[in-house]
Design a protein around this motif. Structure first.
Motif, PDB file in Angstrom:
ATOM      1  N   ARG A   1      14.258 -14.062  13.803  1.00  0.00           N
ATOM      2  CA  ARG A   1      14.185 -14.698  15.114  1.00  0.00           C
ATOM      3  C   ARG A   1      15.298 -15.736  15.255  1.00  0.00           C
ATOM      4  O   ARG A   1      15.626 -16.449  14.305  1.00  0.00           O
ATOM      5  CB  ARG A   1      12.817 -15.352  15.298  1.00  0.00           C
ATOM      6  N   GLU A   2      15.866 -15.827  16.431  1.00  0.00           N
ATOM      7  CA  GLU A   2      16.977 -16.748  16.693  1.00  0.00           C
ATOM      8  C   GLU A   2      16.565 -18.181  16.367  1.00  0.00           C
ATOM      9  O   GLU A   2      15.568 -18.700  16.872  1.00  0.00           O
ATOM     10  CB  GLU A   2      17.404 -16.650  18.152  1.00  0.00           C
ATOM     11  N   SER A   3      17.318 -18.818  15.517  1.00  0.00           N
ATOM     12  CA  SER A   3      17.045 -20.206  15.145  1.00  0.00           C
ATOM     13  C   SER A   3      18.308 -20.819  14.576  1.00  0.00           C
ATOM     14  O   SER A   3      19.240 -20.114  14.187  1.00  0.00           O
ATOM     15  CB  SER A   3      15.924 -20.288  14.106  1.00  0.00           C
ATOM     16  N   SER A   4      18.313 -22.137  14.524  1.00  0.00           N
ATOM     17  CA  SER A   4      19.437 -22.837  13.903  1.00  0.00           C
ATOM     18  C   SER A   4      19.164 -22.988  12.414  1.00  0.00           C
ATOM     19  O   SER A   4      18.064 -23.347  12.011  1.00  0.00           O
ATOM     20  CB  SER A   4      19.620 -24.217  14.532  1.00  0.00           C
ATOM     21  N   ASP A   5      20.169 -22.682  11.602  1.00  0.00           N
ATOM     22  CA  ASP A   5      20.006 -22.814  10.155  1.00  0.00           C
ATOM     23  C   ASP A   5      20.326 -24.234   9.674  1.00  0.00           C
ATOM     24  O   ASP A   5      20.211 -24.524   8.486  1.00  0.00           O
ATOM     25  CB  ASP A   5      20.932 -21.827   9.429  1.00  0.00           C
ATOM     26  N   GLU A   6      20.704 -25.099  10.578  1.00  0.00           N
ATOM     27  CA  GLU A   6      21.192 -26.417  10.205  1.00  0.00           C
ATOM     28  C   GLU A   6      20.159 -27.214   9.413  1.00  0.00           C
ATOM     29  O   GLU A   6      20.494 -27.913   8.455  1.00  0.00           O
ATOM     30  CB  GLU A   6      21.582 -27.197  11.468  1.00  0.00           C
ATOM     31  N   ASP A   7      18.890 -27.135   9.822  1.00  0.00           N
ATOM     32  CA  ASP A   7      17.842 -27.930   9.175  1.00  0.00           C
ATOM     33  C   ASP A   7      17.017 -27.126   8.171  1.00  0.00           C
ATOM     34  O   ASP A   7      16.041 -27.637   7.625  1.00  0.00           O
ATOM     35  CB  ASP A   7      16.915 -28.539  10.234  1.00  0.00           C
TER      36      ASP A   7
ATOM     37  N   ALA B   1      12.089 -28.040  12.718  1.00  0.00           N
ATOM     38  CA  ALA B   1      12.842 -26.853  13.106  1.00  0.00           C
ATOM     39  C   ALA B   1      11.970 -25.609  13.017  1.00  0.00           C
ATOM     40  O   ALA B   1      12.042 -24.714  13.874  1.00  0.00           O
ATOM     41  CB  ALA B   1      14.080 -26.716  12.218  1.00  0.00           C
ATOM     42  N   PHE B   2      11.149 -25.537  11.988  1.00  0.00           N
ATOM     43  CA  PHE B   2      10.240 -24.402  11.805  1.00  0.00           C
ATOM     44  C   PHE B   2       9.241 -24.335  12.960  1.00  0.00           C
ATOM     45  O   PHE B   2       8.984 -23.259  13.511  1.00  0.00           O
ATOM     46  CB  PHE B   2       9.519 -24.539  10.467  1.00  0.00           C
ATOM     47  N   ARG B   3       8.688 -25.477  13.331  1.00  0.00           N
ATOM     48  CA  ARG B   3       7.721 -25.526  14.436  1.00  0.00           C
ATOM     49  C   ARG B   3       8.357 -25.054  15.733  1.00  0.00           C
ATOM     50  O   ARG B   3       7.758 -24.289  16.508  1.00  0.00           O
ATOM     51  CB  ARG B   3       7.187 -26.945  14.600  1.00  0.00           C
ATOM     52  N   GLU B   4       9.561 -25.523  15.997  1.00  0.00           N
ATOM     53  CA  GLU B   4      10.246 -25.158  17.245  1.00  0.00           C
ATOM     54  C   GLU B   4      10.541 -23.660  17.298  1.00  0.00           C
ATOM     55  O   GLU B   4      10.497 -23.046  18.371  1.00  0.00           O
ATOM     56  CB  GLU B   4      11.539 -25.966  17.375  1.00  0.00           C
ATOM     57  N   THR B   5      10.829 -23.067  16.147  1.00  0.00           N
ATOM     58  CA  THR B   5      11.197 -21.653  16.105  1.00  0.00           C
ATOM     59  C   THR B   5       9.989 -20.731  16.247  1.00  0.00           C
ATOM     60  O   THR B   5      10.071 -19.690  16.915  1.00  0.00           O
ATOM     61  CB  THR B   5      11.932 -21.340  14.788  1.00  0.00           C
ATOM     62  N   PHE B   6       8.870 -21.112  15.644  1.00  0.00           N
ATOM     63  CA  PHE B   6       7.738 -20.187  15.562  1.00  0.00           C
ATOM     64  C   PHE B   6       6.466 -20.715  16.230  1.00  0.00           C
ATOM     65  O   PHE B   6       5.377 -20.228  15.940  1.00  0.00           O
ATOM     66  CB  PHE B   6       7.444 -19.866  14.093  1.00  0.00           C
ATOM     67  N   CYS B   7       6.586 -21.670  17.136  1.00  0.00           N
ATOM     68  CA  CYS B   7       5.400 -22.307  17.721  1.00  0.00           C
ATOM     69  C   CYS B   7       4.462 -21.305  18.388  1.00  0.00           C
ATOM     70  O   CYS B   7       3.239 -21.486  18.366  1.00  0.00           O
ATOM     71  CB  CYS B   7       5.808 -23.406  18.697  1.00  0.00           C
TER      72      CYS B   7
ATOM     73  N   ARG C   1      11.723 -39.685  -1.639  1.00  0.00           N
ATOM     74  CA  ARG C   1      11.590 -40.106  -0.233  1.00  0.00           C
ATOM     75  C   ARG C   1      12.662 -39.451   0.621  1.00  0.00           C
ATOM     76  O   ARG C   1      12.389 -38.972   1.729  1.00  0.00           O
ATOM     77  CB  ARG C   1      11.683 -41.630  -0.134  1.00  0.00           C
ATOM     78  N   LYS C   2      13.878 -39.412   0.114  1.00  0.00           N
ATOM     79  CA  LYS C   2      14.972 -38.757   0.849  1.00  0.00           C
ATOM     80  C   LYS C   2      14.680 -37.278   1.037  1.00  0.00           C
ATOM     81  O   LYS C   2      14.902 -36.720   2.117  1.00  0.00           O
ATOM     82  CB  LYS C   2      16.292 -38.950   0.093  1.00  0.00           C
ATOM     83  N   ALA C   3      14.169 -36.638  -0.013  1.00  0.00           N
ATOM     84  CA  ALA C   3      13.875 -35.214   0.070  1.00  0.00           C
ATOM     85  C   ALA C   3      12.753 -34.937   1.063  1.00  0.00           C
ATOM     86  O   ALA C   3      12.805 -33.965   1.824  1.00  0.00           O
ATOM     87  CB  ALA C   3      13.504 -34.682  -1.313  1.00  0.00           C
ATOM     88  N   LEU C   4      11.716 -35.775   1.074  1.00  0.00           N
ATOM     89  CA  LEU C   4      10.601 -35.565   1.986  1.00  0.00           C
ATOM     90  C   LEU C   4      11.018 -35.750   3.445  1.00  0.00           C
ATOM     91  O   LEU C   4      10.475 -35.098   4.340  1.00  0.00           O
ATOM     92  CB  LEU C   4       9.448 -36.494   1.624  1.00  0.00           C
ATOM     93  N   LYS C   5      11.969 -36.627   3.692  1.00  0.00           N
ATOM     94  CA  LYS C   5      12.496 -36.766   5.062  1.00  0.00           C
ATOM     95  C   LYS C   5      13.177 -35.469   5.495  1.00  0.00           C
ATOM     96  O   LYS C   5      13.039 -35.022   6.630  1.00  0.00           O
ATOM     97  CB  LYS C   5      13.472 -37.941   5.147  1.00  0.00           C
ATOM     98  N   LYS C   6      13.910 -34.857   4.568  1.00  0.00           N
ATOM     99  CA  LYS C   6      14.576 -33.589   4.894  1.00  0.00           C
ATOM    100  C   LYS C   6      13.554 -32.478   5.116  1.00  0.00           C
ATOM    101  O   LYS C   6      13.737 -31.633   5.990  1.00  0.00           O
ATOM    102  CB  LYS C   6      15.539 -33.199   3.769  1.00  0.00           C
ATOM    103  N   THR C   7      12.478 -32.484   4.334  1.00  0.00           N
ATOM    104  CA  THR C   7      11.468 -31.452   4.521  1.00  0.00           C
ATOM    105  C   THR C   7      10.742 -31.626   5.849  1.00  0.00           C
ATOM    106  O   THR C   7      10.337 -30.644   6.470  1.00  0.00           O
ATOM    107  CB  THR C   7      10.448 -31.445   3.369  1.00  0.00           C
ATOM    108  N   ALA C   8      10.567 -32.878   6.292  1.00  0.00           N
ATOM    109  CA  ALA C   8       9.960 -33.119   7.606  1.00  0.00           C
ATOM    110  C   ALA C   8      10.872 -32.621   8.721  1.00  0.00           C
ATOM    111  O   ALA C   8      10.410 -32.075   9.731  1.00  0.00           O
ATOM    112  CB  ALA C   8       9.658 -34.608   7.780  1.00  0.00           C
TER     113      ALA C   8
END
Length: 311
Positions: free
Chosen positions: A181-187, A256-262, A244-251
């Motif tokens: 499905r069309e999505s941005s791979d940036e995040d 991005a995941f929510r926006e793509t597959f909501c 903490r830095k990693a968890l911010k990236k996972t959030a």
């Protein structure tokens, strides 16, 4: 059954040192109905010529794909290959420097066919044997060595911690089509994590408690096996604030995941995602409240300790 019903996607970059050994292990699989797509991301060594040589010698098995693009990361490279070659019953992902056990495809496919039904998206992943650059054993189990549980595959668990290693993964076509499905791979942090989230939300995901691959650890590894039982692991966390830095990236990835597959997510899944996304900018008290309320916790005491303290 289709003659070639398992397609293996190999994304290579400057992999001349170990690439031939990996390709040999693919050709030695005891399951015969495979096709291997090999792709180079603009290597400066002899990777491209090695791929071409193997494709010329084994045209019935290997296709040398030339995208004409530069991806710059394994995640973008694999996602491009997935979107280009998704039209097959089953897909697997292959790194350039490991060695597959001869029954890797057959054992993974067996569990896949036991697990899938109708057109349900499905993902299977396995354990790995950790080895050094000379294939000498370090640990018989990547999961034990890294302190992770391959069965932690619910959405709340996968949002905070990926336990799926891409080079062990097999997905079926329904999951591949959904992932295209069309999505941005940036995040997107890694393709395996993204696929695991998708399978957990929209289909089935299962773990084979068996090493099917020799997972080579060497100086050029992009991602390696971390020994969480080492005191140095916790000390590094304390010094670097890396969790903490990693968890911010996972959030951010979750957003991005929510926006793509909501449109494919349930009300409870959307609520869980929204709660996790909120933790990115929340103070420690609200953040930990949400982690505990929704059981958004990493595995193991050390990781939980670092997560809740915001280390």
């Amino acid at each position: 059954m289709n003659v070639l019903n398992v397609r293996i996607l190999l994304a290579a970059y400057n992999g001349q040192k170990f690439l031939a050994e990996q390709l040999d292990s693919l050709l030695q699989q005891d399951y015969p109905h495979i096709q291997i797509i090999v792709s180079d991301d603009g290597s400066s060594d002899t990777t491209a010529s090695i791929l071409e040589s193997y494709a010329s010698a084994h045209p019935e098995k290997i296709i040398h794909y030339r995208s004409g693009r530069r991806f710059g990361s394994a995640q973008r490279h694999f996602m491009h290959l997935l979107r280009t070659f998704y039209d097959t019953p089953y897909l697997m992902f292959c790194d350039q420097d490991d060695v597959w056990h001869p029954d890797k495809v057959s054992k993974t496919l067996h569990l896949m066919q036991q697990s899938e039904s109708d057109s349900v998206p499905c993902l299977i992943h396995t354990d790995l044997r950790v080895v050094n650059g000379q294939l000498e054993p370090i640990s018989d189990s990547f999961c034990a060595h890294s302190g992770i549980n391959g069965h932690r595959l619910s959405l709340n668990q996968l949002l905070v911690q990926n336990v799926v290693t891409g080079c062990t993964v097999m997905i079926n076509r329904p999951l591949a089509e959904l992932a295209c499905r069309e999505s941005s791979d940036e995040d997107m942090l890694m393709h395996d994590w993204w696929l695991a989230l998708l399978a957990s939300c929209c289909g089935k995901i299962r773990f084979l408690e068996e090493a099917t691959i020799d997972y080579r650890q060497h100086g050029s590894n992009a991602v390696g096996a971390k020994n969480v039982h080492s005191p140095a692991y916790l000390l590094n966390r304390l010094r670097s604030n890396s969790m903490r830095k990693a968890l911010k990236k996972t959030a951010t990835q979750a957003k991005a995941f929510r926006e793509t597959f909501c449109d494919r997510l349930s009300k409870s899944q959307l609520e869980l995602l929204d709660a996790f996304i909120t933790t990115k900018d929340a103070n420690i008290f609200k953040r930990d409240y949400l982690y505990l309320k929704y059981k958004l916790l990493k595995s193991g005491l050390i990781r939980k300790f670092a997560q809740l303290l915001g280390l």
